[in-house]
Enzyme design. Structure first.
Site, mmCIF file in Angstrom:
data_model
loop_
_atom_site.group_PDB
_atom_site.id
_atom_site.type_symbol
_atom_site.label_atom_id
_atom_site.label_comp_id
_atom_site.label_asym_id
_atom_site.label_seq_id
_atom_site.Cartn_x
_atom_site.Cartn_y
_atom_site.Cartn_z
ATOM 1 C CD GLU A 252 -14.281 -5.974 -8.784
ATOM 2 O OE1 GLU A 252 -14.979 -5.071 -9.290
ATOM 3 O OE2 GLU A 252 -13.064 -6.077 -8.969
ATOM 4 N NE ARG A 278 9.084 -33.463 6.557
ATOM 5 C CZ ARG A 278 10.136 -33.856 5.862
ATOM 6 N NH1 ARG A 278 10.025 -34.826 4.950
ATOM 7 N NH2 ARG A 278 11.310 -33.274 6.049
ATOM 8 N N GLY A 374 -10.107 -3.295 -4.855
ATOM 9 C CA GLY A 374 -10.013 -2.313 -3.763
ATOM 10 C C GLY A 374 -9.119 -2.859 -2.673
HETATM 11 C C1 LIG Z 1 -3.723 -9.287 -10.996
HETATM 12 C C2 LIG Z 1 -4.518 -8.027 -11.030
HETATM 13 C C3 LIG Z 1 -5.748 -8.014 -11.651
HETATM 14 C C4 LIG Z 1 -6.478 -6.830 -11.730
HETATM 15 N N1 LIG Z 1 -7.649 -6.799 -12.453
HETATM 16 C C5 LIG Z 1 -8.224 -5.594 -12.717
HETATM 17 C C6 LIG Z 1 -9.303 -5.498 -13.642
HETATM 18 O O1 LIG Z 1 -9.770 -6.505 -14.209
HETATM 19 N N2 LIG Z 1 -9.816 -4.264 -13.911
HETATM 20 C C7 LIG Z 1 -9.336 -3.131 -13.323
HETATM 21 O O2 LIG Z 1 -9.847 -2.056 -13.597
HETATM 22 N N3 LIG Z 1 -8.323 -3.194 -12.416
HETATM 23 C C8 LIG Z 1 -7.745 -4.392 -12.124
HETATM 24 N N4 LIG Z 1 -6.691 -4.463 -11.250
HETATM 25 C C9 LIG Z 1 -6.225 -3.238 -10.604
HETATM 26 C C10 LIG Z 1 -6.442 -3.192 -9.099
HETATM 27 O O3 LIG Z 1 -7.801 -3.028 -8.802
HETATM 28 C C11 LIG Z 1 -5.565 -2.062 -8.536
HETATM 29 O O4 LIG Z 1 -4.234 -2.510 -8.621
HETATM 30 C C12 LIG Z 1 -5.919 -1.703 -7.116
HETATM 31 O O5 LIG Z 1 -7.173 -1.079 -7.052
HETATM 32 C C13 LIG Z 1 -4.870 -0.766 -6.492
HETATM 33 O O6 LIG Z 1 -4.583 0.315 -7.333
HETATM 34 P P1 LIG Z 1 -3.048 0.660 -7.667
HETATM 35 O O7 LIG Z 1 -2.392 -0.603 -8.093
HETATM 36 O O8 LIG Z 1 -3.018 1.820 -8.578
HETATM 37 O O9 LIG Z 1 -2.418 1.052 -6.273
HETATM 38 P P2 LIG Z 1 -2.421 2.516 -5.604
HETATM 39 O O10 LIG Z 1 -3.767 3.112 -5.685
HETATM 40 O O11 LIG Z 1 -1.261 3.292 -6.135
HETATM 41 O O12 LIG Z 1 -2.116 2.138 -4.083
HETATM 42 C C14 LIG Z 1 -0.796 1.864 -3.594
HETATM 43 C C15 LIG Z 1 -0.878 1.728 -2.077
HETATM 44 O O13 LIG Z 1 -1.376 2.953 -1.518
HETATM 45 C C16 LIG Z 1 -2.475 2.667 -0.687
HETATM 46 N N5 LIG Z 1 -3.456 3.755 -0.726
HETATM 47 C C17 LIG Z 1 -3.964 4.384 -1.819
HETATM 48 N N6 LIG Z 1 -4.885 5.277 -1.441
HETATM 49 C C18 LIG Z 1 -4.950 5.214 -0.096
HETATM 50 C C19 LIG Z 1 -5.734 5.883 0.900
HETATM 51 N N7 LIG Z 1 -6.655 6.801 0.580
HETATM 52 N N8 LIG Z 1 -5.540 5.556 2.199
HETATM 53 C C20 LIG Z 1 -4.622 4.629 2.553
HETATM 54 N N9 LIG Z 1 -3.875 3.942 1.664
HETATM 55 C C21 LIG Z 1 -4.050 4.232 0.363
HETATM 56 C C22 LIG Z 1 -3.076 1.401 -1.258
HETATM 57 O O14 LIG Z 1 -3.886 0.737 -0.296
HETATM 58 C C23 LIG Z 1 -1.831 0.622 -1.631
HETATM 59 O O15 LIG Z 1 -1.323 -0.040 -0.503
HETATM 60 C C24 LIG Z 1 -5.979 -5.639 -11.116
HETATM 61 C C25 LIG Z 1 -4.738 -5.671 -10.469
HETATM 62 C C26 LIG Z 1 -4.003 -6.835 -10.446
HETATM 63 C C27 LIG Z 1 -2.633 -6.787 -9.810
#
Ligand SMILES: Cc1cc2nc3c(=O)[nH]c(=O)nc-3n(C[C@H](O)[C@H](O)[C@H](O)COP(=O)(O)OP(=O)(O)OC[C@H]3O[C@@H](n4cnc5c(N)ncnc54)[C@H](O)[C@@H]3O)c2cc1C
Length: 389
Positions: A252, A278, A374
């Protein structure tokens, strides 16, 4: 489009058959995607015809064995070409819909399924009559997948599934969803993967989420309330879900890297055209030393990113791509894509902020790339662990 990047150095990772496929994809973009793309963006999801037409053109699940209706060509280079050409042309959202099916959902259904399951799902996913999605993320668990709370409790020949997922790509269009669910409390050994089919009582699609970019693609909330899922829909053994996710996530991430580099190349090409056309202070804006140096730097970094990504594609085609190397490719190329889009928008001045200019879409579409699949921070954690830290 004229290639601006070192045309004297052919990309050794691809052979003639791959380049022929690239032409098929380019024609598909002209005939199927371009005429419909604005409508898909307005509808916030692509038509199902995107999938059926892709199926007709042999662009879905290349690895499906012939006896289940596929080409039986398990060669990631075809996947990569599809991602590249959608990204380069600025159709990232439609590209994501197909990449989700091919690069993300596909391997679970080709590699973890029994013949009976293959027969049920692979022909439809390959001809585009079925659309797939994968649901890992929950409102309370994204980066930390071991924290998921969706629970599947065994009851005879079924699991009773309860929980909520969010941000699920293809979440409105999908007919089947690979759901990561907890089957016991063990942090890693307590996760299983279940295929939940459209029409299962208790399975509901929630809102089609309103995103900053990728408007031509559906991203959805999903919920499960006492949804009865046959045990026959489980992928692999109970308790192996976390390990299956870990095995498939590198592909992925590489998929995202391939789209990132090509999308950024497309942005740079269009920006070069713009800065030549431009004029300000009586000369093309590209001839100011600042613009020239900036574009020279971005072109250099993209060349480097291209070589590294091709190297990773080649390793993956030989089944030698490690999780850490995929993480390196993912964070480096997607951060570069975001920077290229941002700097190139700046070179467009006020026009770059207007939705009618493709650079504004490229900017908004790029931003998610460092987050899903990720985050950059999680990629660096993976690499750090690989360094023994
Ligand atoms: C448009 C879109 C499509 C998506 N499609 C899918 C899909 O098809 N299937 C699916 O399952 N998911 C999907 N996702 C989810 C996506 O994989 C997650 O949003 C992503 O993994 C981050 O998780 P979170 O949003 O919960 O953020 P969080 O885990 O809450 O993270 C928030 C912040 O904290 C940081 N952080 C967290 N842990 C740590 C650490 N240990 N060290 C340092 N920093 C850290 C992160 O890097 C980030 O900056 C999608 C998301 C979007 C927005």
């Amino acid at each position: 489009m004229t290639a601006l990047f070192d045309t004297t150095a052919p990309r050794s990772v691809y052979e003639d058959e791959h380049e022929q496929f690239r032409e098929t994809v380019t024609k598909f973009l002209e005939s199927v995607v371009a005429p419909n793309f604005e409508r898909w963006e307005a509808a916030k999801r692509p038509d199902r015809e995107l999938f059926s037409a892709a199926g007709e053109h042999g662009m879905l699940l290349f690895g499906t064995p012939e006896r289940f209706g596929g080409a039986g060509v398990d060669d990631f280079r075809f996947n990569a070409i599809l991602n590249e050409e959608f990204g380069r042309a600025g159709f990232a959202s439609a590209g994501l819909s197909l990449a989700l099916q091919n690069d993300v959902v596909g391997p679970y259904l080709t590699d973890l399924t029994s013949d009976e399951q293959k027969q049920r799902w692979l022909p439809g996913l390959t001809d585009g009559s079925l659309v797939g999605a994968i649901a890992m993320t929950e409102p309370g668990a994204g980066s930390d997948l071991s924290g998921i709370r969706t629970r599947a409790v065994r009851d005879g020949d079924h699991y009773v599934l309860n929980g909520a997922k969010t941000f699920i790509s293809n979440g409105q269009n999908c007919d089947l969803v690979v759901v990561a669910a907890r089957t016991s409390d063990d942090k890693h050994k307590g996760m299983s993967l279940l295929v939940v089919e459209e029409g299962t009582p208790g399975f509901e699609k929630g809102r089609n989420l309103d995103k900053l970019g990728l408007h031509g693609q559906d991203t959805s909330e999903l919920s499960f309330t006492d949804a009865r899922v046959p045990v026959a829909n489980r992928l692999g053994q109970e308790g192996t879900g976390f390990y299956s996710l870990m095995r498939n996530l590198p592909q992925e991430r590489l998929s995202l890297a391939t789209s990132a580099v090509a999308a950024a190349e497309g942005v740079l090409e269009r920006t070069l055209q713009y800065v030549n056309d431009r004029k300000a202070f009586g000369r093309p804006i590209g001839t100011f030393q600042h613009s020239r140096f900036l574009l020279a730097e971005l072109a250099t970094e993209l060349d480097i990113a291209r070589v590294f990504t091709d190297h990773c594609v080649s390793l993956h085609a030989q089944r030698k791509l490690t999780a850490a190397r995929a993480a390196k490719a993912k964070w480096w190329t997607t951060e570069l894509q975001v920077r290229v889009a941002d700097r190139c928008l700046q070179l467009h001045g006020g026009y770059g902020y207007m939705r009618e200019y493709p650079i504004s879409r490229a900017f908004a579409d790029a931003r998610i790339q460092t987050i899903y699949g990720g985050t950059t921070e999680i990629m660096k954690e993976i690499i750090g662990k690989d360094l023994g830290l």
